[in-house]
Design a protein around this motif. Structure first.
Motif, PDB file in Angstrom:
ATOM      1  N   SER A   1      44.424  34.252  25.647  1.00 63.84           N
ATOM      2  CA  SER A   1      43.462  33.977  24.785  1.00 63.84           C
ATOM      3  C   SER A   1      42.786  32.658  25.527  1.00 63.84           C
ATOM      4  O   SER A   1      41.620  32.415  25.080  1.00 63.84           O
ATOM      5  CB  SER A   1      43.882  33.630  23.454  1.00 63.84           C
ATOM      6  OG  SER A   1      44.863  32.767  23.264  1.00 63.84           O
TER       7      SER A   1
ATOM      8  N   THR B   1      41.478  29.703  28.312  1.00 62.39           N
ATOM      9  CA  THR B   1      41.054  30.075  29.468  1.00 62.39           C
ATOM     10  C   THR B   1      40.735  28.508  30.375  1.00 62.39           C
ATOM     11  O   THR B   1      40.537  28.570  31.605  1.00 62.39           O
ATOM     12  CB  THR B   1      39.398  30.557  29.429  1.00 62.39           C
ATOM     13  OG1 THR B   1      38.486  29.421  28.489  1.00 62.39           O
ATOM     14  CG2 THR B   1      39.462  31.884  28.734  1.00 62.39           C
ATOM     15  N   SER B   2      40.863  27.399  29.858  1.00 64.58           N
ATOM     16  CA  SER B   2      40.755  26.164  30.438  1.00 64.58           C
ATOM     17  C   SER B   2      42.118  25.615  31.064  1.00 64.58           C
ATOM     18  O   SER B   2      43.231  25.978  30.342  1.00 64.58           O
ATOM     19  CB  SER B   2      40.020  25.092  29.639  1.00 64.58           C
ATOM     20  OG  SER B   2      41.085  24.650  28.695  1.00 64.58           O
TER      21      SER B   2
ATOM     22  N   LYS C   1      46.618  37.352  33.665  1.00 65.26           N
ATOM     23  CA  LYS C   1      45.382  37.581  33.013  1.00 65.26           C
ATOM     24  C   LYS C   1      44.506  38.444  33.817  1.00 65.26           C
ATOM     25  O   LYS C   1      43.796  39.482  33.178  1.00 65.26           O
ATOM     26  CB  LYS C   1      44.636  36.434  33.122  1.00 65.26           C
ATOM     27  CG  LYS C   1      45.408  35.234  32.030  1.00 65.26           C
ATOM     28  CD  LYS C   1      44.609  34.108  32.087  1.00 65.26           C
ATOM     29  CE  LYS C   1      43.311  33.886  31.629  1.00 65.26           C
ATOM     30  NZ  LYS C   1      43.172  34.186  29.877  1.00 65.26           N
TER      31      LYS C   1
ATOM     32  N   LYS D   1      38.180  45.148  31.221  1.00 65.85           N
ATOM     33  CA  LYS D   1      37.342  43.963  31.194  1.00 65.85           C
ATOM     34  C   LYS D   1      37.212  43.393  32.280  1.00 65.85           C
ATOM     35  O   LYS D   1      37.992  43.402  33.010  1.00 65.85           O
ATOM     36  CB  LYS D   1      38.017  43.080  29.842  1.00 65.85           C
ATOM     37  CG  LYS D   1      38.294  43.617  28.528  1.00 65.85           C
ATOM     38  CD  LYS D   1      39.046  42.614  27.556  1.00 65.85           C
ATOM     39  CE  LYS D   1      39.027  43.071  26.191  1.00 65.85           C
ATOM     40  NZ  LYS D   1      40.000  42.224  25.673  1.00 65.85           N
TER      41      LYS D   1
ATOM     42  N   ILE E   1      36.750  40.028  33.911  1.00 64.92           N
ATOM     43  CA  ILE E   1      36.900  38.475  33.803  1.00 64.92           C
ATOM     44  C   ILE E   1      36.755  37.583  34.985  1.00 64.92           C
ATOM     45  O   ILE E   1      37.250  36.469  35.146  1.00 64.92           O
ATOM     46  CB  ILE E   1      38.154  38.016  32.987  1.00 64.92           C
ATOM     47  CG1 ILE E   1      39.441  38.539  33.754  1.00 64.92           C
ATOM     48  CG2 ILE E   1      38.195  38.854  31.429  1.00 64.92           C
ATOM     49  CD1 ILE E   1      40.807  37.849  33.117  1.00 64.92           C
ATOM     50  N   GLN E   2      36.269  38.126  35.976  1.00 61.59           N
ATOM     51  CA  GLN E   2      36.063  37.547  37.287  1.00 61.59           C
ATOM     52  C   GLN E   2      35.660  36.037  36.971  1.00 61.59           C
ATOM     53  O   GLN E   2      35.834  35.403  37.923  1.00 61.59           O
ATOM     54  CB  GLN E   2      35.262  38.550  38.364  1.00 61.59           C
ATOM     55  CG  GLN E   2      36.186  39.709  38.698  1.00 61.59           C
ATOM     56  CD  GLN E   2      35.694  40.365  40.009  1.00 61.59           C
ATOM     57  OE1 GLN E   2      34.563  39.921  40.481  1.00 61.59           O
ATOM     58  NE2 GLN E   2      35.865  41.572  40.334  1.00 61.59           N
ATOM     59  N   ASP E   3      34.401  36.197  36.443  1.00 63.71           N
ATOM     60  CA  ASP E   3      33.862  34.675  36.545  1.00 63.71           C
ATOM     61  C   ASP E   3      34.450  33.736  35.814  1.00 63.71           C
ATOM     62  O   ASP E   3      34.859  32.649  36.218  1.00 63.71           O
ATOM     63  CB  ASP E   3      32.429  34.780  35.682  1.00 63.71           C
ATOM     64  CG  ASP E   3      31.525  35.729  36.221  1.00 63.71           C
ATOM     65  OD1 ASP E   3      31.562  35.672  37.567  1.00 63.71           O
ATOM     66  OD2 ASP E   3      30.428  36.055  35.686  1.00 63.71           O
ATOM     67  N   GLU E   4      35.413  34.309  34.889  1.00 65.06           N
ATOM     68  CA  GLU E   4      36.516  33.307  34.360  1.00 65.06           C
ATOM     69  C   GLU E   4      37.429  32.878  35.104  1.00 65.06           C
ATOM     70  O   GLU E   4      37.988  31.891  35.137  1.00 65.06           O
ATOM     71  CB  GLU E   4      36.923  33.859  32.841  1.00 65.06           C
ATOM     72  CG  GLU E   4      38.124  33.337  32.281  1.00 65.06           C
ATOM     73  CD  GLU E   4      38.730  34.247  31.188  1.00 65.06           C
ATOM     74  OE1 GLU E   4      39.893  33.940  31.017  1.00 65.06           O
ATOM     75  OE2 GLU E   4      38.140  34.913  30.354  1.00 65.06           O
ATOM     76  N   ILE E   5      38.096  34.008  35.618  1.00 66.64           N
ATOM     77  CA  ILE E   5      38.915  33.661  36.862  1.00 66.64           C
ATOM     78  C   ILE E   5      38.539  32.670  37.885  1.00 66.64           C
ATOM     79  O   ILE E   5      39.338  31.905  38.073  1.00 66.64           O
ATOM     80  CB  ILE E   5      39.688  34.957  37.271  1.00 66.64           C
ATOM     81  CG1 ILE E   5      40.285  35.879  36.359  1.00 66.64           C
ATOM     82  CG2 ILE E   5      40.499  34.649  38.648  1.00 66.64           C
ATOM     83  CD1 ILE E   5      41.566  35.394  35.907  1.00 66.64           C
TER      84      ILE E   5
ATOM     85  N   GLU F   1      36.195  30.225  37.881  1.00 70.12           N
ATOM     86  CA  GLU F   1      36.012  28.998  37.314  1.00 70.12           C
ATOM     87  C   GLU F   1      37.386  28.366  37.200  1.00 70.12           C
ATOM     88  O   GLU F   1      37.418  27.253  37.387  1.00 70.12           O
ATOM     89  CB  GLU F   1      35.349  29.140  35.870  1.00 70.12           C
ATOM     90  CG  GLU F   1      33.994  29.409  35.877  1.00 70.12           C
ATOM     91  CD  GLU F   1      33.132  28.675  36.904  1.00 70.12           C
ATOM     92  OE1 GLU F   1      33.165  27.336  36.924  1.00 70.12           O
ATOM     93  OE2 GLU F   1      32.403  28.975  37.994  1.00 70.12           O
ATOM     94  N   LEU F   2      38.285  28.948  36.651  1.00 71.19           N
ATOM     95  CA  LEU F   2      39.617  28.267  36.443  1.00 71.19           C
ATOM     96  C   LEU F   2      40.352  28.254  37.699  1.00 71.19           C
ATOM     97  O   LEU F   2      40.908  27.187  37.980  1.00 71.19           O
ATOM     98  CB  LEU F   2      40.417  29.443  35.745  1.00 71.19           C
ATOM     99  CG  LEU F   2      41.794  29.094  35.357  1.00 71.19           C
ATOM    100  CD1 LEU F   2      42.062  27.838  34.879  1.00 71.19           C
ATOM    101  CD2 LEU F   2      42.796  30.202  34.437  1.00 71.19           C
TER     102      LEU F   2
END
Length: 423
Positions: free
Chosen positions: A296, A298-299, A349, A358, A360-364, A366-367
């Motif tokens: 849940s 992301t940062s 994740k 889903k 979530i490449q952009d989220e990955i 950025e992290l």
């Protein structure tokens, strides 16, 4: 000259395609190069081309010399009866199908740009180099390199996700159990990673669930399965652990015969398995539903808060069961948490999102960009060629580049190699 270079030339049309003629001087119009075949049989399937305005559809075979056709006994193999064009670098003999019909031949030597050949030969000229392109790596455009590193990073995640899928099948789709096994392995670091993983695999995760509300029992479970409770130690904490472990061992029918022995030698005290096991126990004591939490958030800062873990009180004054030490709070450092993020959390994740359909490449990305670059010999070597690794995304991608491309001489499949060949 290598045959895979000719495959590359043909596949990506890196030659003069407007003035092609067979060795019999018949004009060739290339409609489609076909599909590259990496298995047995002709090199390209379902190509389309016109020879003397006659449209042909079939397969293409590529060799350095025309005579290689007979060296490989293709004239006796029915799989090559549908070859419509023999593409060679140098034509030295006519070739025939099994029925003795002649196959048209295209000699590429005169159609390949000379500078392309020079750049190719330069790239593969010195076998003693750390990587083939080390002399020219710094010249590669940063935009090309950065885009390639992003692709490599996800390649590496895809490879890790396959290992996670195997663990998932073994655990009957229990994501919490998969996370526990991977975290245990990474808490053990390089020296004790296999030991910690074998320890985690020796404990059904349902047992961890049942005892994680009691920190001391969780420690007893981990220390006992690790074989650390078999000595005669005279302190209350140790004796309590032994009693708790014997109870848990009998209750849940546990065995530690397959657990790989732990190593203390050449480890800093802060990385002793006793400390790491206590921290792992504290993590699961503090977080009853750890998998849900890591999915849940992301940062990086949120992950730092979740993994803000210390040992139990006994280990504040000990590194081993026997010897007392100066009092210190032994918590997970940010550098250690970064390693957990790189090697466990992000791959889990990514794999979970993939299983759930889903994106979530952009989220990955950025992290990964917020995490510091790893430091090792490979990363240092790349940075010496050109300052490149600024984040975990870069360092993971560079490891993928070295192990899967540079070490295997896959320069023709590499964006860096392509950029240097086609200047």
């Amino acid at each position: 000259m290598r045959e895979n270079f000719l495959h590359y030339i043909w596949k990506f049309k890196k030659f003069d395609i407007l003035h092609l003629k067979t060795t019999q001087l018949e004009p060739i119009h290339l409609v489609s190069v076909g599909r590259h075949n990496h298995d047995s049989g002709p090199d390209f399937f379902n190509a389309q081309l016109k020879i003397n305005n006659q449209l042909w559809a079939g397969n293409v075979e590529i060799h350095i010399k025309s005579s290689d056709w007979f060296v490989h006994n293709h004239e006796q193999d029915k799989a090559y009866d549908n070859v419509i064009l023999h593409v060679v670098y140098e034509h030295d003999t006519e070739i025939f199908r099994k029925d003795n019909s002649q196959i048209p031949t295209l000699e590429l030597k005169e159609y390949i740009d000379k500078e392309l050949l020079i750049n190719y030969n330069k790239l593969f000229s010195n076998k003693n180099k750390w990587i083939n392109c080390e002399q020219d790596f710094a010249q590669v455009d940063s935009f090309v390199l950065n885009n390639w590193l992003e692709r490599l990073y996800f390649e590496r995640l895809e490879r890790k996700s396959k290992n996670i899928e195997d663990l998932l099948k073994a655990s009957k789709n229990n994501w919490e159990a998969v996370l526990f096994n991977l975290l245990a392995k990474n808490f053990g670091l390089k020296v004790n990673g296999d030991s910690f993983l074998s320890l985690a695999e020796s404990i059904p995760f349902s047992v961890v669930r049942k005892v994680q509300s009691k920190q001391e029992q969780l420690e007893a479970l981990f220390f006992g399965q690790a074989g650390l409770l078999a000595d005669d130690v005279q302190n209350t904490y140790y004796k309590t652990l032994c009693i708790d472990y014997e109870f848990l061992k009998q209750k849940f029918q546990l065995s530690n015969k397959q657990v790989v022995p732990l190593q203390f030698f050449r480890l800093r005290p802060s990385n002793f398995p006793t400390i790491r096991l206590s921290q792992l126990a504290s993590l699961y004591y503090e977080h009853q539903n750890l998998f849900s939490k890591i999915i849940s958030i992301t940062s990086k800062q949120d992950f730092y808060e979740v993994f803000n873990i210390v040992t139990s009180s006994f280990w504040e004054t000990h590194y081993t069961f026997l010897k007392e030490s100066k009092h210190t709070k032994k918590q997970l450092t940010k550098a250690f948490i970064d390693l957990l993020l790189i090697n466990t959390i992000i791959p889990v994740k990514f794999s979970y999102a993939k299983q759930s359909g889903k994106d979530i490449q952009d989220e990955i990305l950025e992290l990964a960009k917020t995490i510091k670059s790893e430091k090792n010999a490979i990363i240092d070597a790349f940075n010496n060629l050109k300052p490149t690794s600024n984040s975990a995304l870069d360092s993971q991608a560079l490891l993928q580049l070295k192990t899967e491309y540079c070490n295997k001489n896959k320069c023709l499949q590499c964006a860096v190699g392509n950029a240097l060949i086609i200047k």
